[in-house]
Design an enzyme around this catalytic site. Structure first.
Site, PDB file in Angstrom:
ATOM      1  N   SER A 510       0.813  -1.220   0.000  1.00 10.15           N
ATOM      2  CA  SER A 510       0.000   0.000   0.000  1.00 10.15           C
ATOM      3  C   SER A 510       0.845   1.268   0.000  1.00 10.15           C
ATOM      4  O   SER A 510       0.303   2.364  -0.162  1.00 10.15           O
ATOM      5  CB  SER A 510      -0.941   0.013   1.212  1.00 10.15           C
ATOM      6  OG  SER A 510      -0.214   0.023   2.415  1.00 10.15           O
ATOM      7  N   LYS A 553      -6.365   4.474   8.284  1.00  6.66           N
ATOM      8  CA  LYS A 553      -5.280   5.306   7.762  1.00  6.66           C
ATOM      9  C   LYS A 553      -5.689   6.776   7.708  1.00  6.66           C
ATOM     10  O   LYS A 553      -4.930   7.671   8.113  1.00  6.66           O
ATOM     11  CB  LYS A 553      -4.876   4.821   6.372  1.00  6.66           C
ATOM     12  CG  LYS A 553      -4.188   3.467   6.368  1.00  6.66           C
ATOM     13  CD  LYS A 553      -3.909   2.984   4.952  1.00  6.66           C
ATOM     14  CE  LYS A 553      -3.190   1.643   4.956  1.00  6.66           C
ATOM     15  NZ  LYS A 553      -2.939   1.128   3.602  1.00  6.66           N
TER      16      LYS A 553
END
Length: 677
Positions: A510, A553
């Site tokens: 990611s 996140k």
């Protein structure tokens, strides 16, 4: 690249408002695959079949029993199991079957039969009456005939009571038994012994049935973990089911030293076994017995993910059934919808939800207790919200410590200004065996140096702090750079990429978009806006792919922005394909609504670069425009586009200048290069 509006950050439950509630919706109601498998298990004529069921997030005992309850069951005759004295060998008791539901009458008839035989009275009518109630039972008929002859000849029993009704079922209802805390004797039964005057002995009344015999004619549910902890149980179970006979041997007991010749007749068994466990437990069972697949007749999974459109109304009814089943305070619609939002958050989806019965039960239990303390007659949305906050508070010590590090400037992060080759990445930290996760921004820096072949020196990999997927992501970045800038000749610079202040192993892809943008900034000498952070995986063509843990996140970066001060320009860049993953907390939704925080979805690295640097990425010579020219024949337009001041053209010019410089150096003589002449 339009930023997302606050309405796009949460699932839409509009269609579920004022939904009609149905009674009797259970966890099993959602399990179509398991329903299909259980129905086949009920109807199959295969002797002693084993079904393997992967269970996750549910009460397996209740779920399987509900599944069985919801099935159609064929008419079948059940038998009770009796052990009687062997008239020919007192050390080898024999089994008999009688029809379930006739035990009381059978006992009376046997007593009457024995009395008449003892008193030399003709008992033929009694014998016929017994067999009339037990039609087709050849073994019982033979035993009673032998018994009549045995007693007529003056034979005597070793034990006063001739028969031991060992297993007795409820009439018309197949037994469903859930096995717990298994031992050899508890599962397979065993022989008990008595000692008298120094002599050890046993008889048919000292036989202990075991769960496998008690489940005869029905279903035995065994948690996989029970078999993993004691592998001998699995191998004995497999052998017994294959043969259809269950003996009385116990490898733990040295029976030959106790009663050398006591050997009861093995019992025929007719049981349908369901082994339930998680993926890890099932995998462990395969490790113990690589051939276990051959023993499984059926296998299926308990489903966890469901569509809101198809099952949203059932979810709300299920929550009420769960509340009622456990005896909690009533729950209102607002609270049920708040739980649905929680389940969507677990699924990381605005369209689907995760059905995790264990977690939901715990939340509702806590909320019910909280409502009672507040003297509320029902569980409300506010109480559910407060319960979830309490659950987070009890687990977020690591998150608070992380915030303290930022606040005390022990962790260096910037949410304002611009820096060349530095970018805010996003990661997720898991604690308590992934029961609690939180987002933690990571400062990623990139530097470049001339020489090499355009390779990326990944510091995490060299320090053995990177997993295989992370290493793959770095290779993808290298592939993109080579495809973009090194088609015709090797790239004359190399890059160093590091996750600053990261001391634990990292993995995943990611951060591949983040790392690439940092490298592009370092190559172009164009600064990156520190008020933005980003996440996304990448392919070699520059397309941004979805990632996991997106909500955590985003919330992690917002947490850091709050600590350092909200400026109104801060935000997060996410993959366009992750739009439907957003189920954010109310604070961030409100921040987006009032314009103090921003979320930008992107499809390609070009869009991300433009947001981060304020400069268009462009279409450089030899890249996508040239590829499109072959189809569109617009070469003049391509040349014009390549002359724009874009990030990629700046990098291209820099690389060309390095290439020309390297060529001039190579053309100089050896001494000229040394003495500068």
């Amino acid at each position: 690249m339009e930023e997302l509006k606050h309405q796009e950050l949460l699932p839409d439950f509009q269609e579920l408002l004022n939904a009609e509630h149905k009674d009797g919706v259970t966890f099993a109601s959602f399990q179509k695959r398991a329903q299909n498998a259980i129905q086949e298990l009920v109807y199959t004529s295969k002797p002693n079949p084993i079904m393997l069921l992967n269970t996750a997030g549910c009460n397996p005992e209740k779920c399987i029993k509900d599944l069985l309850l919801g099935c159609e069951h064929p008419q079948r005759e059940l038998h009770d199991i009796i052990y009687a004295e062997n008239l020919n060998n007192e050390l080898a008791p024999t089994w008999l079957h009688i029809k379930t539901g006739t035990a009381d009458e059978f006992n009376k008839q046997i007593i009457e039969l024995l009395n008449k035989i003892n008193h030399k009275i003709n008992a033929e009518d009694d014998f016929l009456q017994i067999m009339k109630k037990q039609p087709g039972n050849t073994k019982l008929e033979t035993y009673l005939s032998d018994l009549s002859i045995f007693m007529a000849k003056g034979g005597e029993f070793t034990y006063p009571v001739l028969m031991n009704l060992m297993v007795c079922h409820e009439e018309g209802k197949a037994p469903v038994i859930y096995a717990r805390d298994l031992t050899w004797k508890k599962l397979f039964g065993g022989v008990n012994y008595l000692t008298e005057n120094g002599t050890t002995y046993s008889h048919h009344h000292l036989l202990e049935a075991g769960l496998l015999r008690k489940a005869d004619g029905g279903f035995l549910i065994i948690p996989a973990e029970e078999l993993i902890h004691n592998p001998m149980l699995w191998f004995k179970l497999k052998s017994s089911l294959d043969s259809g006979l269950l003996d009385w041997e116990n490898p733990v007991e040295i029976t030959t030293n106790i009663v050398p010749f006591f050997n009861p007749e093995p019992t025929p068994i007719n049981v349908k076994v369901i082994i339930a466990g998680s993926y890890f437990e099932i995998a462990e069972l395969h490790n113990l017995d690589p051939l276990c697949d051959r023993s499984f007749y059926l296998r299926t999974d308990i489903s966890s993910y469901f569509s809101i459109r198809e099952h949203g109304k059932d979810y709300l009814s299920y929550i009420r059934s769960l509340v009622s089943y456990n005896g909690y305070l009533p729950i209102n619609d607002e609270a049920a919808l708040r739980l649905l939002k929680f389940s969507c958050r677990q699924a990381e989806s605005q369209k689907d939800f995760v059905l995790d019965e264990n977690t939901l039960t715990n939340i509702i239990c806590e909320a019910s207790g909280l409502a009672a303390r507040k003297e509320s007659a029902e569980i409300t949305g506010e109480i559910i919200e407060e319960t979830l906050e309490h659950r987070i508070f009890r687990s977020n010590q690591s998150e608070e410590s992380s915030s303290d590090f930022v606040r005390d400037k022990q962790m260096l992060l910037q949410t304002q200004g611009e820096v060349i080759g530095q970018i805010n990445g996003l990661s997720v930290i898991s604690t308590y065996a992934e029961d609690f996760e939180y987002g933690e921004p990571t400062r990623i820096t990139a530097t470049i140096h001339s020489g090499g072949e355009g390779d990326i020196s990944d510091i995490e990999h060299k320090a053995d702090l990177a997993g295989q997927i992370h290493t793959k992501a770095m290779m993808i970045i290298n592939g993109y750079l080579t495809n973009t800038f090194g088609r015709d000749e090797s790239i004359p610079v190399s890059a160093n990429l590091v996750f600053e202040q990261s001391y634990n192993e990292i993995d995943g892809d990611s951060a591949s978009l983040t790392g690439l943008c940092a490298i592009l900034s370092a190559m172009s000498r164009k600064p990156i806006k520190q008020n933005l952070s980003l996440t996304g995986s990448l392919d070699q063509l520059g397309n941004v792919q979805p990632v996991g843990g997106l909500n955590e996140k985003i919330e992690g970066f917002y947490r850091i922005c709050k600590i350092q001060g909200i400026t109104g320009t801060q935000g997060v860049i996410i993959p366009e394909s992750n739009r439907q993953s957003l189920v954010l907390n109310d604070e961030i939704v409100n921040a987006v609504k009032n314009g103090s925080f921003h979320i930008y979805p992107v499809k390609t690295v070009d869009e991300a670069v433009e947001l981060l640097t304020g400069i268009k990425a462009g279409l450089i010579e030899g890249r996508r425009k040239a590829d499109n020219d072959q189809q569109n024949s617009s070469s003049g337009e391509a040349e014009a586009g390549s002359q724009e001041t874009t990030l990629y053209n700046i990098i291209r010019e820099y690389l060309d200048s390095l290439g020309e410089q390297e060529t001039r150096v190579r053309k100089q003589g050896f001494f000229a290069r040394i003495f500068g002449k």
